[in-house]
Design an enzyme around this catalytic site. Structure first.
Site, PDB file in Angstrom:
ATOM      1  N   TYR A  52      48.183  38.073  41.097  1.00 31.05           N
ATOM      2  CA  TYR A  52      47.361  39.077  41.807  1.00 31.05           C
ATOM      3  C   TYR A  52      48.268  40.015  42.604  1.00 31.05           C
ATOM      4  O   TYR A  52      48.151  41.234  42.529  1.00 31.05           O
ATOM      5  CB  TYR A  52      46.392  38.340  42.731  1.00 31.05           C
ATOM      6  CG  TYR A  52      45.590  39.214  43.670  1.00 31.05           C
ATOM      7  CD1 TYR A  52      44.350  39.718  43.292  1.00 31.05           C
ATOM      8  CD2 TYR A  52      46.075  39.524  44.944  1.00 31.05           C
ATOM      9  CE1 TYR A  52      43.624  40.525  44.160  1.00 31.05           C
ATOM     10  CE2 TYR A  52      45.358  40.321  45.812  1.00 31.05           C
ATOM     11  CZ  TYR A  52      44.128  40.819  45.416  1.00 31.05           C
ATOM     12  OH  TYR A  52      43.417  41.622  46.277  1.00 31.05           O
ATOM     13  N   SER A  78      44.937  46.881  47.163  1.00 35.40           N
ATOM     14  CA  SER A  78      44.696  45.735  48.040  1.00 35.40           C
ATOM     15  C   SER A  78      45.856  45.637  49.041  1.00 35.40           C
ATOM     16  O   SER A  78      46.960  46.106  48.758  1.00 35.40           O
ATOM     17  CB  SER A  78      44.652  44.466  47.169  1.00 35.40           C
ATOM     18  OG  SER A  78      45.024  43.328  47.894  1.00 35.40           O
TER      19      SER A  78
HETATM   20  N1  LIG Z   1      36.673  42.319  47.601  1.00 35.70           N
HETATM   21  C1  LIG Z   1      37.766  42.465  48.329  1.00 35.70           C
HETATM   22  O1  LIG Z   1      37.968  41.788  49.367  1.00 35.70           O
HETATM   23  C2  LIG Z   1      38.781  43.517  47.939  1.00 35.70           C
HETATM   24  C3  LIG Z   1      39.755  43.902  48.865  1.00 35.70           C
HETATM   25  C4  LIG Z   1      40.705  44.855  48.511  1.00 35.70           C
HETATM   26  C5  LIG Z   1      40.678  45.400  47.234  1.00 35.70           C
HETATM   27  N2  LIG Z   1      39.729  45.003  46.337  1.00 35.70           N
HETATM   28  C6  LIG Z   1      39.756  45.592  44.990  1.00 35.70           C
HETATM   29  O2  LIG Z   1      38.597  46.384  44.795  1.00 35.70           O
HETATM   30  C7  LIG Z   1      38.295  46.451  43.399  1.00 35.70           C
HETATM   31  C8  LIG Z   1      36.806  46.204  43.198  1.00 35.70           C
HETATM   32  O3  LIG Z   1      36.522  44.884  43.603  1.00 35.70           O
HETATM   33  P1  LIG Z   1      35.125  44.412  44.196  1.00 35.70           P
HETATM   34  O4  LIG Z   1      35.404  43.799  45.506  1.00 35.70           O
HETATM   35  O5  LIG Z   1      34.087  45.470  44.083  1.00 35.70           O
HETATM   36  O6  LIG Z   1      34.847  43.192  43.179  1.00 35.70           O
HETATM   37  P2  LIG Z   1      33.680  42.864  42.136  1.00 35.70           P
HETATM   38  O7  LIG Z   1      32.353  42.968  42.805  1.00 35.70           O
HETATM   39  O8  LIG Z   1      34.079  41.571  41.501  1.00 35.70           O
HETATM   40  O9  LIG Z   1      33.779  44.053  41.063  1.00 35.70           O
HETATM   41  C9  LIG Z   1      34.783  44.100  40.075  1.00 35.70           C
HETATM   42  C10 LIG Z   1      34.400  45.174  39.062  1.00 35.70           C
HETATM   43  O10 LIG Z   1      35.455  45.276  38.089  1.00 35.70           O
HETATM   44  C11 LIG Z   1      34.869  45.240  36.785  1.00 35.70           C
HETATM   45  N3  LIG Z   1      35.782  44.650  35.820  1.00 35.70           N
HETATM   46  C12 LIG Z   1      36.466  43.465  35.935  1.00 35.70           C
HETATM   47  N4  LIG Z   1      37.159  43.233  34.812  1.00 35.70           N
HETATM   48  C13 LIG Z   1      36.921  44.288  33.967  1.00 35.70           C
HETATM   49  C14 LIG Z   1      37.353  44.621  32.653  1.00 35.70           C
HETATM   50  N5  LIG Z   1      38.165  43.816  31.941  1.00 35.70           N
HETATM   51  N6  LIG Z   1      36.906  45.779  32.104  1.00 35.70           N
HETATM   52  C15 LIG Z   1      36.069  46.590  32.791  1.00 35.70           C
HETATM   53  N7  LIG Z   1      35.639  46.337  34.038  1.00 35.70           N
HETATM   54  C16 LIG Z   1      36.052  45.184  34.610  1.00 35.70           C
HETATM   55  C17 LIG Z   1      33.603  44.392  36.955  1.00 35.70           C
HETATM   56  O11 LIG Z   1      32.642  44.745  35.971  1.00 35.70           O
HETATM   57  P3  LIG Z   1      32.244  43.895  34.652  1.00 35.70           P
HETATM   58  O12 LIG Z   1      32.336  42.434  34.999  1.00 35.70           O
HETATM   59  O13 LIG Z   1      30.858  44.398  34.363  1.00 35.70           O
HETATM   60  O14 LIG Z   1      33.225  44.332  33.631  1.00 35.70           O
HETATM   61  C18 LIG Z   1      33.110  44.864  38.314  1.00 35.70           C
HETATM   62  O15 LIG Z   1      32.350  46.037  38.169  1.00 35.70           O
HETATM   63  C19 LIG Z   1      39.199  45.410  42.719  1.00 35.70           C
HETATM   64  O16 LIG Z   1      40.279  46.070  42.098  1.00 35.70           O
HETATM   65  C20 LIG Z   1      39.699  44.550  43.876  1.00 35.70           C
HETATM   66  O17 LIG Z   1      40.972  43.996  43.625  1.00 35.70           O
HETATM   67  C21 LIG Z   1      38.769  44.094  46.665  1.00 35.70           C
END
Ligand SMILES: NC(=O)c1ccc[n+]([C@@H]2O[C@H](COP(=O)([O-])OP(=O)(O)OC[C@H]3O[C@@H](n4cnc5c(N)ncnc54)[C@H](OP(=O)(O)O)[C@@H]3O)[C@@H](O)[C@H]2O)c1
Length: 260
Positions: free
Chosen positions: A150, A137
């Site tokens: 975070y 991030s």
């Molecule tokens: N969205 C943004 O603006 C953004 C920007 C920069 C970076 N990111 C990063 O990108 C990554 C993916 O985020 P996203 O935006 O795709 O969010 P998301 O839609 O909330 O997806 C998060 C994923 O992580 C999994 N997860 C969470 N806790 C877990 C655990 N304890 N064990 C196994 N799996 C777990 C969730 O699956 P389950 O709930 O099924 O376990 C889900 O598949 C994250 O690391 C986030 O910090 C996001």
């Protein structure tokens, strides 16, 4: 790396960036190992993309990661590519955060990326090939108010990437870091109250879709890239943070959240 016919393990594949990354690798001819906690969502995605196996696991639990890794190795072998993408974490001021919340914010993505990587890395190094991808991030480079645990976890993830690169030099196993700006996934719905704390300065960076992140991630893997940030404005912002950290830190702080 030519990903056709390779085994790609994607964590956080049940949603957002992870699900789109799995779809993109499947289109490129890879066999997928899909990991997250929600087994139903993983099975639905596996049925959609074809050559995919599901490995439900809570990645915040090291014993569950070891069991998942044993299951993966017995089913599809040691992955050629590991995408450490699973992540969560409420954005809270340090003084609003309980010790348990701080532990949860570090558990996934930071510790989970370490657990998953180390569970497979010995086999990858012995084989002499592979790639570890880490989705990070902007908070890994720029701190802003109201996202204490975070931000600390994302700086930890950046350290994990740097230390991995140092250890893996000359082994044939590469490391790629992906740094997207704001992504139109369910992240902010899954981590309520966080979106309101994005600093106002970030509004100059267009939001990207999970599909755009997935395409950039698969391209970076194919080209053995060290790092990719997107969109272009995010690259410029990270360049400014590198060249002048005190200015970007000041801007993100004065345009950032205030305690209510
Ligand atoms: N969205 C943004 O603006 C953004 C920007 C920069 C970076 N990111 C990063 O990108 C990554 C993916 O985020 P996203 O935006 O795709 O969010 P998301 O839609 O909330 O997806 C998060 C994923 O992580 C999994 N997860 C969470 N806790 C877990 C655990 N304890 N064990 C196994 N799996 C777990 C969730 O699956 P389950 O709930 O099924 O376990 C889900 O598949 C994250 O690391 C986030 O910090 C996001």
């Amino acid at each position: 790396m030519d990903v056709r016919g390779k085994v790609v393990l994607v964590t956080g594949a049940s949603s957002g960036i992870g699900a789109e990354t799995a779809r993109e690798f499947a289109r490129a001819g890879a066999t997928l190992a899909l990991v997250a906690r929600n087994e139903l969502k993983l099975r639905t995605l596996a049925a959609e993309v074809g050559k995919a196996h599901v490995f439900p696991a809570d990645l915040g639990d090291p014993a569950a990661v070891t069991a998942m890794a044993d299951h993966v190795k017995a089913t599809v072998g040691v992955p050629d590519v590991i995408v450490n993408n699973a992540g969560a974490g409420l954005w809270l001021f340090a003084d609003e955060t309980t010790p348990e919340q701080f532990r949860e914010q570090a558990a996934v993505p930071y510790l989970a990326a370490g657990y998953v990587t180390t569970a497979f890395l010995g086999d990858m190094v012995r084989r002499g090939s592979g790639r570890i991808v880490v989705v990070n991030s902007p908070a890994s480079r720029i701190a802003w108010p109201g996202a204490f645990g975070y931000t600390a976890a994302r700086w930890g993830l950046r350290g994990l990437v740097a230390a991995l690169r140092a250890d893996l030099r000359g082994t044939g196993v590469g490391v790629t870091e992906i740094v997207p700006g704001k992504v139109s996934s369910d992240y902010f719905a899954n981590n309520p109250g966080s979106e309101q704390r994005i600093p106002r300065i970030a509004s100059i960076i267009p939001t990207v879709s999970p599909e755009q992140v997935a395409r950039a991630l698969v391209n970076a893997t194919r080209r053995d890239r060290r790092r990719t940030a997107l969109p272009v404005m995010m690259r410029l912002m990270l360049g400014a943070a590198w060249a002048s950290p005190s200015v970007t830190s000041w801007l993100s702080t004065v345009t950032g959240a205030r305690r209510s």
